[in-house]
Design an enzyme around this catalytic site. Structure first.
Site: not given
Ligand code: THU
Length: 139
Positions: A48, A50, A59, A61, A92, A95
């Site tokens: 991920n 940010e 994310c 994925e 999520c 994704c």
């Molecule tokens: N996140 C992912 O990268 N993949 C997921 O399947 C769930 C959430 C990330 C998004 C954000 O950067 C952090 O996890 C917290 O939600």
């Protein structure tokens, strides 16, 4: 039992675990790694990413899918998502939809934890039932 053999499954889980170490998650401090297996048997991974403008992050994925498409991959045979949490982490909703573009309903989605241990297995179809896909754009 999945149609993906055990060495490949373990390689995918290991790639997700390794990608998690490179995640950029200074705001949530929730690092996630993901890996996808493409139609040629290649593994693409990412974490991920940010952003200080919080909604602009994306994310793991999404990173893995972007790496796959950039390398010419067009089909996802299997997915691994790695995070450290009490409950195994599944993709999520957004994704799940992104994966749907490239993966069939029976595509396995493995939830991976510390040291690349597989904690849970689902299929994309179970995670996104009756999902909207490219085939539905046909009139
Ligand atoms: N996140 C992912 O990268 N993949 C997921 O399947 C769930 C959430 C990330 C998004 C954000 O950067 C952090 O996890 C917290 O939600």
């Amino acid at each position: 039992m999945s149609r993906i053999d055990e060495p490949t499954r373990n390689a995918l889980a290991a790639a997700a675990w390794a990608a998690r170490a490179q995640a950029y998650a200074p705001y949530s401090r929730f690092a996630v790694g993901a890996a996808v297996l493409d139609e040629q048997g290649r593994i693409h991974a990412g974490g991920n990413v940010e952003n200080a403008a919080y909604p602009q992050g994306w994310c793991a994925e999404t990173s893995a899918l972007a790496a796959m498409v950039g390398a010419g991959g067009r089909r996802v045979q299997a997915v691994a998502v790695c995070a450290e949490s009490a409950r195994p982490v599944t993709p999520c909703g957004g994704c799940r939809q992104k994966l749907r573009e490239f993966a069939a309903d029976d595509c396995p989605v493995w939830a991976v934890g510390r040291d690349a241990v597989i904690r849970a297995v689902h299929t994309l179809g179970a995670l996104l039932p009756a999902g909207f896909g490219p085939d539905q754009l046909t009139p």
